[in-house]
Motif scaffolding. Structure first.
Motif, PDB file in Angstrom:
ATOM      1  N   ARG A   1       1.194  -1.355   0.140  1.00 40.87           N
ATOM      2  CA  ARG A   1      -0.297   0.057  -0.492  1.00 40.87           C
ATOM      3  C   ARG A   1       0.926   1.357  -0.113  1.00 40.87           C
ATOM      4  N   GLY A   2       2.092   0.798   0.798  1.00 40.66           N
ATOM      5  CA  GLY A   2       2.470   2.521   0.904  1.00 40.66           C
ATOM      6  C   GLY A   2       2.768   2.825  -0.275  1.00 40.66           C
ATOM      7  N   ILE A   3       4.030   2.165  -0.894  1.00 43.21           N
ATOM      8  CA  ILE A   3       4.304   2.587  -2.322  1.00 43.21           C
ATOM      9  C   ILE A   3       4.129   2.890  -3.183  1.00 43.21           C
ATOM     10  N   GLN A   4       2.943   2.294  -3.447  1.00 43.23           N
ATOM     11  CA  GLN A   4       1.660   1.930  -4.188  1.00 43.23           C
ATOM     12  C   GLN A   4       0.916   3.040  -4.426  1.00 43.23           C
ATOM     13  N   GLY A   5       0.453   3.507  -2.763  1.00 39.02           N
ATOM     14  CA  GLY A   5      -0.362   4.772  -2.270  1.00 39.02           C
ATOM     15  C   GLY A   5       0.627   5.893  -3.261  1.00 39.02           C
ATOM     16  N   GLN A   6       1.569   6.208  -2.870  1.00 34.62           N
ATOM     17  CA  GLN A   6       2.425   7.221  -2.864  1.00 34.62           C
ATOM     18  C   GLN A   6       2.727   7.433  -4.528  1.00 34.62           C
ATOM     19  N   LEU A   7       2.611   6.660  -5.132  1.00 34.34           N
ATOM     20  CA  LEU A   7       3.005   6.728  -6.794  1.00 34.34           C
ATOM     21  C   LEU A   7       1.411   6.689  -7.656  1.00 34.34           C
TER      22      LEU A   7
ATOM     23  N   ILE B   1       0.578  11.333   1.007  1.00 39.32           N
ATOM     24  CA  ILE B   1      -0.016  10.657  -0.208  1.00 39.32           C
ATOM     25  C   ILE B   1      -0.205  12.319  -1.526  1.00 39.32           C
ATOM     26  N   ASP B   2       0.433  13.193  -0.699  1.00 39.25           N
ATOM     27  CA  ASP B   2       1.011  14.743  -1.250  1.00 39.25           C
ATOM     28  C   ASP B   2       2.614  14.321  -1.923  1.00 39.25           C
TER      29      ASP B   2
END
Length: 692
Positions: A372-378, A605-606
């Motif tokens: 979630r962390g990598i996908q969510g940031q990209l 998220i930004d």
């Protein structure tokens, strides 16, 4: 000398009630046994006379009687108490783990009582139900069912006690969702705990079987007589009702520690229920709107940001703007020296980078864990799917194809369309589905463990951490890729992501790793060893031409998971949430960025719109939920979501749902609704319209 077989019977002379007798054929026992099956059941008799014969036979008789007496006494004791002994052992083991290993403290008297009573309710339910079942249907099927239930109870207590030892908490929803990483926590102590549980169950099973053959006493005591057994069913129903009432408080909480109303079985059942319910609450197929028309894509927009960057440009005349983003595995900012860490020389190389970069403060992770962390940031979103579990998960082969076909508009996709070569350096083999997810996000090339060992650094000893590249090997490979200009052509810019594994929770540095101080704390060791690996990359980077034409971003995929080693060093003000301030260092040779920049509680998220604004990429189709950190998002709080767990963040800290300040309730409610809408849109494949 004569010989006779005594299998399945005792010598006749042992049946006498007198201690004095005249043996007809006094015997002495020899180990030789002529029986065809080799059992030592025969007695070779040798005629003996006189006092010696009486002494030997009397001694044997006393030993036989003592054995029978002891065995009968044990049966009489265990028949009424074997199940009580079993549950008492489990309860005591749990208390030892809770107060001895975890070190629970700070409870009020009432909370302490609830903490002690709650496991008694579930163990009492097991005791009363199995006693009633054993008495109501005293057959083999009922006995097998009772022993099966006992085995399940014993196994659950074993794994939950191990979880307490390892993390200071029961197995959480997040742990269930990421159970594919269980190899990290499968240490010898886990197998020891399971072995002890098996032995304890075998003792209980043996006692159960012997108790069934023993006559049931009718005297008063702990053994239920026929009269007292009449109360077992009402007692079972009453305990079941109480246990049902406790269910809402049994699940894991935002604070990653054992709640005073939790118990081992109830907590595990509740958390598995949460995982299953969460999956059922989402739609399972592509949706249409109320008019029956094709589904729309409400998140799509045409601009990434609205106002020009307020920072002046440098005199750099480079025509290529490369980007490297380092996603550090599970690392909060609080231990890093540049962020006020209290451990001298723990992160000298990261601090060196911070001195040449813009250090963003009060910046939090917006989700967890790695997938979630990598996908969510990209993609600047809140992905529902984690690494593994019973919900939608990348490690679930039945659901992977639908997730690969979900349409997003990610940073690598956007930059690829602008002529960038996009790469990601992963420490994992291609059998790990993180690499599949990265390819779905639009990277032209994902360099895996296999690529490094076969093509990038063949012949180099591949030092590994739980099957992944060590941090030193990872950054060595990155240096080689840069030196060989493998990441792009001569006139083509590149965007490269990097993710390490060596700082993962519950790990320590391997034998060749660099330890911090006396090496007693794994969290300090991992970060110090990682910092050294980062230093080898920085040495090359700042001495190369890349320092003049490459934006370097150092951040994390998510905050540090609060395992016991980390809690020891995180500071007195630390609250064990899986949301915390994470590092964000931006080295930009094209802009005069300030030394520090206050994010004021905003989250990762930004990251995507912030990066694109630094590159001047404004007018592109996107479905980002985030706003560039350099623009006002008109929100007083940041918002983090880990599945169904929601948090608000500001410059002062983290607020889990249920502890939101009154002034934040309205924006928190709005943000929660927006994230739940994102979950539904993602499930329906309505995040971004497919490009034709």
């Amino acid at each position: 000398m004569t010989e006779h077989c005594t299998r399945n019977r005792s010598p006749a002379w042992l049946a006498t009630d007198s201690l004095r007798y005249e043996p007809v054929a006094p015997t002495v026992h020899r180990p030789t046994c002529p029986c065809p099956d080799g059992m030592a059941c025969c007695i070779r008799t040798v005629p003996v006379s006189g006092p010696e014969s009486a002494r030997v036979t009397n001694q044997i008789r006393r030993m036989w009687m003592r054995w029978n007496t002891g065995q009968a006494a044990a049966d009489r004791y265990m028949a009424p108490r074997h199940r009580l002994v079993f549950v008492t052992g489990l309860y005591l083991a749990y208390l030892i783990a809770l107060y001895g290993l975890v070190g629970i403290h700070g409870d009020s008297i009432g909370e302490s009582l609830v903490r002690l009573v709650t496991p008694l309710i579930e163990l009492g339910l097991f005791y009363s139900f199995t006693e009633w079942l054993d008495g109501r249907w005293p057959g083999r099927i009922a006995s097998a069912l009772v022993l099966l239930i006992a085995a399940i109870v014993s196994a659950i207590y074993a794994v939950q006690i191990y979880a307490l030892y390892l993390s200071g908490n029961f197995i959480t929803v997040l742990a269930i969702e990421n159970r594919t990483e269980s190899r990290i926590v499968a240490q010898r102590s886990l197998y020891l705990a399971l072995l002890i549980a098996v032995v304890w169950w075998l003792i209980h099973a043996t006692a159960c079987l012997r108790a069934r053959r023993a006559p049931r006493p009718t005297s008063s005591g702990l053994l239920p007589t026929q009269r007292s057994r009449n109360w077992l069913l009402p007692l079972t129903l009453a305990l079941l009702l109480v246990q049902a009432c406790l269910v809402p408080w049994q699940g894991s909480t935002s604070l990653l520690e054992v709640g005073y109303r939790q118990a081992p079985i109830g907590s595990l059942v509740s958390n598995y229920g949460k995982v299953l319910r969460s999956n059922l609450m989402l739609p399972s197929s592509r949706q249409t709107d109320s008019a029956g028309e094709a589904a729309t894509f409400p998140l799509e927009k045409r601009e990434v940001y609205s106002t020009p960057l307020s920072f002046a440009s440098t005199d750099n005349d480079a025509t290529i703007k490369n980007v490297i983003v380092i996603f550090t595995e599970g690392t909060s900012a609080r231990l890093i020296g540049a962020y006020g860490g209290q451990y001298p020389n723990l992160t000298p190389n990261i601090d060196r980078l911070a001195a040449r970069s813009m250090r963003v403060t009060h910046y939090y992770n917006h989700t967890a864990a790695t997938y979630r962390g990598i996908q969510g940031q990209l993609v600047s979103g809140y992905p529902w799917a984690g690494g593994g579990g019973d919900t939608d998960a990348w490690e679930n082969s039945n659901l992977r194809s639908s997730m690969v076909s979900t349409n997003y508009r990610s940073v690598p996709m956007t930059l690829r369309d602008l002529g960038y070569r996009t790469n990601f350096l992963s420490p994992h083999h291609d059998t790990v589905e993180l690499n599949t997810m990265l390819r779905m996000l639009g990277f032209d090339k994902v360099f895996s463990f296999d690529d490094v060992s076969r093509d990038i650094a063949p012949g180099n000893p591949m030092y590994t951490v739980e099957g992944a590249l060590s941090d030193g090997e990872l950054f060595h490979a990155l240096n080689l890729l840069l030196q060989r200009h493998t990441l792009s052509g001569a006139s083509q810019p590149f965007f490269t992501g990097v993710y390490n594994f060596g700082t993962h929770a519950f790990l320590d540095v391997v034998a060749f790793g660099l330890k911090y101080g006396d090496g007693s704390n794994p969290s300090l060791n991992k970060l110090h060893n990682y910092d050294h690996a980062v230093g080898t990359f920085l040495d090359y980077f700042f001495a190369s031409e890349y320092a003049k034409n490459t934006i370097l971003i150092f951040t994390a995929d998510h905050a540090t998971y609060p395992d016991p080693a980390y809690r020891q060093v995180a500071g007195k003000d630390y609250q064990p949430y899986f949301v915390d301030q994470i590092p964000l260092l931006i080295y930009d040779p094209f802009h005069r960025l300030p030394a520090t920049y206050d994010a004021n509680g905003r989250t990762s998220i930004d990251l995507a719109p912030t990066l694109l604004q630094l590159l001047g990429v404004r007018r592109v189709d996107n479905s980002f939920l985030g706003t560039s950190l350099f623009e006002d998002n008109h929100q007083p709080i940041g918002f983090s979501a880990i599945g169904r767990e929601f948090y608000a963040t500001d410059a002062h800290g983290v607020y889990p749902e249920g502890s939101i300040p009154a002034t934040y309730l309205k924006p928190f409610t709005d943000d929660k609704a927006a994230v739940e809408d994102y979950y539904r849109l993602e499930k329906a494949n309505r995040i971004f319209e497919p490009l034709h």
